[in-house]
Each structure stands twice: as structure tokens, then as C-alpha cells.
Design an enzyme around this catalytic site. Structure first.
Site, mmCIF file in Angstrom:
data_model
loop_
_atom_site.group_PDB
_atom_site.id
_atom_site.type_symbol
_atom_site.label_atom_id
_atom_site.label_comp_id
_atom_site.label_asym_id
_atom_site.label_seq_id
_atom_site.Cartn_x
_atom_site.Cartn_y
_atom_site.Cartn_z
ATOM 1 N N GLU A 326 0.831 -1.205 0.000
ATOM 2 C CA GLU A 326 0.000 0.000 0.000
ATOM 3 C C GLU A 326 0.865 1.253 0.000
ATOM 4 O O GLU A 326 0.487 2.280 -0.570
ATOM 5 C CB GLU A 326 -0.948 0.004 1.205
ATOM 6 C CG GLU A 326 -2.021 1.078 1.116
ATOM 7 C CD GLU A 326 -3.116 0.890 2.146
ATOM 8 O OE1 GLU A 326 -4.239 0.529 1.758
ATOM 9 O OE2 GLU A 326 -2.853 1.107 3.348
ATOM 10 N N HIS A 355 8.086 -27.527 1.810
ATOM 11 C CA HIS A 355 7.270 -28.613 1.276
ATOM 12 C C HIS A 355 6.104 -28.043 0.470
ATOM 13 O O HIS A 355 5.149 -28.744 0.167
ATOM 14 C CB HIS A 355 6.752 -29.482 2.418
ATOM 15 C CG HIS A 355 7.853 -30.113 3.215
ATOM 16 N ND1 HIS A 355 8.383 -31.348 2.910
ATOM 17 C CD2 HIS A 355 8.562 -29.656 4.283
ATOM 18 C CE1 HIS A 355 9.350 -31.633 3.769
ATOM 19 N NE2 HIS A 355 9.484 -30.628 4.598
ATOM 20 N N LYS A 459 -13.022 2.266 -2.925
ATOM 21 C CA LYS A 459 -14.152 2.580 -2.050
ATOM 22 C C LYS A 459 -15.230 3.353 -2.808
ATOM 23 O O LYS A 459 -16.430 3.099 -2.655
ATOM 24 C CB LYS A 459 -13.676 3.394 -0.850
ATOM 25 C CG LYS A 459 -12.788 2.636 0.120
ATOM 26 C CD LYS A 459 -12.338 3.548 1.246
ATOM 27 C CE LYS A 459 -11.414 2.838 2.217
ATOM 28 N NZ LYS A 459 -10.937 3.738 3.291
#
Length: 534
Positions: A326, A355, A459
Site C-alpha cells: 500500500e 514442502h 471505495k
């Protein structure tokens, strides 16, 4: 002989570039990053500017021009640096208030309406208001904490239900902390309303359980004051979400879990002192910024893979993901040029990832550099020997060293950060180290680390969709016959938003909220839509 010579050269490079902080017991090793002295010389003027930029930042310069805000998270751990007496007093008073509040909750002085003690608490936040507290909780919360913590950090109804179902029988002994600077951010607001509904369903007075962490005079602050919530703690205007862990955002949840918040602040303060030194080689944050620049040619061309070799640091990569991405992920530089900067961050933990995706890291596309987080202290108490002279901690250390070596041999670079143990001091120091590294790197690549226009754009786009939903439902409710998506879009005044309208209606249909489809679901153009009044 070639192997011996190579080993000797690497050992010398290790010593040349090793950083050690004696007060914190922290080591930083960037010797396995392939850069040369020429790059260091080339970047020297940029670092001179970066160091000056950080001085100006701490002095109170406007660092977020979009909102005309100072950026003062450094003052949180050293109030004497605050640019005004009022800010200094606010910081010190808030820390004292948090410690006092936590002590009173633990002792039962502050208690549920029916008496007894609080047993649990829910933290409702989003972004840095959730990631920081989650990271610190995972890292430092004692096995038997004075209160059990639960997080609501999304608008996912099923996720909210899952949290509430876990504490359904303990809701009457559960505090709720709502974290939102403005009080208008949708996710924490939605979480608050959902949780309040759960309290209402059990005939519990939500205000008697609620605490606000918010800006003074914000929408949430006004709601909390009017309803008589238990307490309100200020979230300063000059602290951004991704650098808020050492503000009331993170300190309050930590204190309620019995975590030493003064230790976290002390560790951060000590690291801040180290990262103010205006010299690349003796400043650990500058060394990180140098390594990041070298790996990605100053353009973020390689991802940052974070592998902490300690279970309690599992969430450090998620925390850094927001802090780094950000802060650095910007389309424009400070001069208005299109630069598309950023460093992608991902990771989990070692040795689990040996793994999982280390196979690709060693032999696949070399589009990354590693950051190993090493913890020297294995556990409290002695470890049994799994093999003669070897413990599980020895295995873990061997996996780290072996992976580092195997990757380097195949031209994969890495950084290693080593701390003596996971403590409040070292966690605070890690937070401060990466906050400063992000600030220095942003300066040398000429972007603003302290605003987030892309987040704000998202937003705004979401708000547009929700308004579109209101318009579409209103238009559909006024229609008596089945209607096509195109016809409905025209009727709702948005003929160019057919796809968005289809997705809105599909969601409402899936949740049995009045929308009925007829036609072939695999062919949206064939669908007719009807509203069923309930």
C-alpha cells in the site's frame, strides 16, 4: 579449490555487510543480495535526500497531501519528538489510559453489567486496523491470556457468523472494540451493526460492552458518546492505518491480552534511533532499502517472499504485505510521471514452505528475493534430542541455512533478519525497522509512501455499485411483468451497466432477496427478471 575460494569470498562479504544491533540483539544480513559498490555509490545522493526526507517527516511536514496530513507514527514511541506540546500530551495520555483501562478490565473493576469479569473481546477493523493486531496477537499473546481475542475484519456474513458462533454463550462477557478513524469506513461499520444485532438478539445492551477507537469528533465518536459506550480512545489524524499498530489501534487489543505494550514501544523507539543514522552501511532500514532497490532495479521487478522460521511470526508476511504494497504501489511518482512502482509481498513460514512453494523458488522463474526471519531462541526450557546431539530447533535452523544456501547457489538472492527471541521488544523493533525501510525506499524511487489513492478509488467504485443496486431494485419493483436485463438497465437509467446489474441481481437471487430469474442461467441474455414482493 574454487569452492573454498567462493566460500572465503562469501564469508568476507558476509562480514562486510553484516549489521548488528547490540541493544536488541538483532542481526541483518544482506550479503546474499547481488549488488556491488558501484550501485551503492550511485544511490548515495538519493539516500542523502531520503535521510533528509525522514527528518522532515518526523518534524511534522505534510506527507499526505491528499488529506493535508502529517505522518507521525514515530512520535508514538517517543512523544518528545512530537511537533507540538498538545500532540505530546495526547500520546502520553492515551498510552496511560490504555494501560489503566486494561488493568481495570483484568481486575474486574470494569465489568459486564451483570457483574463478574469480561472473558473475551471482539476487535472489529479493516486493513491495518486488523492486520497489525492480528500479527501481534499471533506473535505475543500468552497461551493463557486474561481475555481471548476474536477478529471481524471483513464484510463476509458467513465469516461474521463463524466468529459469533464461537462466543455465542459468552456474549454477555465479551467486550467489543470498534476501530475506524472516520467511523464511515464500510467494513467496520458493517461489522459493528452485525455484532450489535447479535447483542440485541440476546437482550444485551450493546453500549455496555462497546469501546471505540476512532478520530476525535468522528461519526463513530459521536455515536459512541451519544449511546454511552464504555470507553473511547483517540486514533490520531496523523497516523495511517498501516502504521497504526503502536497507536491505540494496536496497543489496546495487545494490553487486553496481557502483552507488554511498553516493551513494544521501547523496542520500536530503540530501532528508530538506529534507523535515523544518515549512513547506509550502519542503518539497518537503509540496508533493506538498498537491497530492495538492487533486487528489483528500483522498479519492483522482483517480489519479496517473506519466510519467518517461527510459528508465532506466521502473520508477519501479511502485515508486511499491506505496509509495503500500500505504501509503495503507486502509479505516479512525486513529479507526476507514470512509474507503476511497487514491490509485491507474499509468504507463509519455514520450514512449511520447503514442502510447498520453495520448489518453484529454487528451480522456477527467478522473479523474487527471499527475506528469511530467523529466531535464535528455540523455546522456553530445554529441548529433547531427536537424534544424537540434535533437537527440533537444530533441524529448523538447518532448514533455514540449507534453503538459503540452495537458493543462492541457483542465483536466488536473500536477506536474513535474525532476532534473539520473539518478545514485545523485538516485535516492536521489527515493526519500526520495516516502517522506516518503506519510507527510505519510497524516497529513493520518488513516490509518496503515505497516501493510497488506489484504495480510495476502490471505495468510491463500491459506493457507486451500491447506489446502482438501489436504483435497479426500485426500477424492478415498479415492473409488473418479467423484464430483460437490457430493458431493466434502461429503465434504471444505466443502459451501459448491464453486466454490473446482472451481477447485482444474481447476488440478490442467490440470497432469496426478491429477485426471480427465468431462462437459461448459462445465457444471461436469455434471462427475464421478476421481483417477488414478500
Amino acid at each position: 579449490m574454487a569452492t573454498v575460494a567462493t566460500g572465503a569470498l562469501l564469508w568476507q562479504r558476509y562480514q562486510d555487510w553484516l549489521y548488528y544491533h547490540s541493544g536488541l540483539g538483532l542481526y541483518l544480513d544482506i550479503s546474499r543480495m547481488r549488488f556491488d559498490d558501484g550501485l551503492v555509490s550511485q544511490l548515495q545522493p538519493k539516500f542523502v535526500k531520503a535521510f533528509a526526507d525522514m527528518v522532515a517527516l518526523e518534524a511534522g511536514a505534510i506527507a499526505n497531501p491528499d488529506e493535508q496530513r502529517m505522518v507521525g507514527h514515530y512520535w508514538l514511541r517517543n512523544p518528545d519528538l512530537a511537533p507540538t506540546p498538545e500532540i505530546k500530551t495526547e500520546i502520553m495520555t492515551t498510552i496511560d489510559s490504555i494501560a489503566d483501562f486494561a488493568q481495570k478490565v483484568h481486575s474486574g473493576t470494569i465489568h459486564p453489567p451483570q457483574g463478574g469479569k469480561f472473558t473475551d473481546f471482539i476487535t472489529i477493523g479493516i486493513g491495518g486496523s486488523a492486520l497489525g493486531p492480528q500479527f501481534v496477537s499471533e506473535a505475543l499473546s500468552p497461551d493463557i491470556a486474561p481475555l481471548n481475542i476474536h477478529f471481524i475484519d471483513n464484510s463476509d456474513p458467513a465469516g461474521i457468523d463463524r466468529v459469533l458462533s464461537r462466543i455465542q454463550t459468552k456474549l454477555n462477557t465479551t467486550l467489543v472494540i470498534v476501530i475506524s478513524k472516520s467511523g464511515g469506513t464500510p467494513e467496520p461499520r458493517n461489522g459493528m451493526l452485525e455484532v450489535k444485532a447479535a447483542y440485541d438478539a440476546q437482550q444485551l445492551d450493546f453500549a455496555a460492552y462497546a469501546v471505540a477507537v476512532t478520530g476525535v469528533g468522528s461519526q463513530l465518536d459521536r455515536v459512541a458518546a451519544a449511546a454511552g459506550w464504555i470507553a473511547r480512545f483517540p486514533m490520531p489524524d496523523w497516523v495511517g492505518g498501516r502504521t497504526s499498530e503502536l497507536s491505540s489501534v494496536g496497543l489496546l487489543p495487545a494490553a487486553l491480552q496481557g502483552i507488554d505494550i511498553h516493551g513494544m514501544l521501547a523496542g520500536a523507539k530503540e530501532m528508530d534511533i538506529a534507523t535515523r543514522i544518515p549512513d547506509i552501511k550502519t542503518n539497518p532500514a537503509a540496508l533493506l532499502a538498498l537491497a530492495w532497490y538492487a533486487s528489483g532495479n528500483g522498479k519492483g521487478e522482483k517480489d519479496m517472499v517473506v519466510l519467518p522460521y517461527k510459528d508465532s511470526l506466521l502473520l508477519f508476511s501479511r502485515y508486511l504485505q499491506q505496509l509495503v504494497m500500500e505504501s509503495l504501489g503507486k502509479e505516479d511518482d512525486l513529479d507526476g510521471n507514470k512509474v507503476y512502482q511497487g514491490i509485491a509481498v507474499y509468504g507463509n513460514k519455514g520450514s512449511t514452505d520447503q514442502h510447498a512453494y520453495v520448489q518453484q523458488l529454487r528451480e522456477g522463474i527467478a522473479n523474487f528475493f527471499l527475506t528469511f526471519i530467523e529466531v535464535l531462541h528455540d523455546r522456553v526450557g530445554n529441548s529433547p534430542e531427536i537424534d544424537p546431539g540434535v533437537t527440533t530447533g537444530d533441524y529448523l535452523s538447518g532448514f533455514l541455512q540449507g534453503t538459503r544456501q540452495a537458493l543462492y547457489e541457483n542465483n536466488r538472492d536473500s536477506i536474513t533478519v535474525t532476532i534473539p527471541a520473539v518478545t514485545p521488544q523485538t516485535v516492536g523493533a521489527l515493526i519500526a525497522l520495516y516502517e522506516r525501510a518503506v519510507g527510505l525506499y519510497a524516497s529513493i524511487v520518488n513516490v509518496n509512501a503515505y497516501h493510497q489513492p488506489g484504495v480510495e478509488a476502490g471505495k468510491k467504485a463500491a459506493a457507486v455499485i451500491l447506489q446502482l443496486q438501489t436504483d435497479v431494485v426500485k426500477a424492478l419493483q415498479a415492473t409488473t411483468e418479467p423484464i430483460t436485463l437490457v430493458e431493466l438497465a434502461t429503465k434504471a437509467g444505466s443502459p451501459d451497466r448491464v453486466e454490473a446489474i446482472y451481477k447485482i441481481l444474481r447476488h440478490l437471487h442467490a440470497n432469496d432477496r426478491g429477485v426471480i430469474f427465468t431462462g437459461d442461467l448459462s445465457q444471461p441474455d436469455s434471462l427475464r427478471v421478476t421481483w417477488i414482493h414478500k
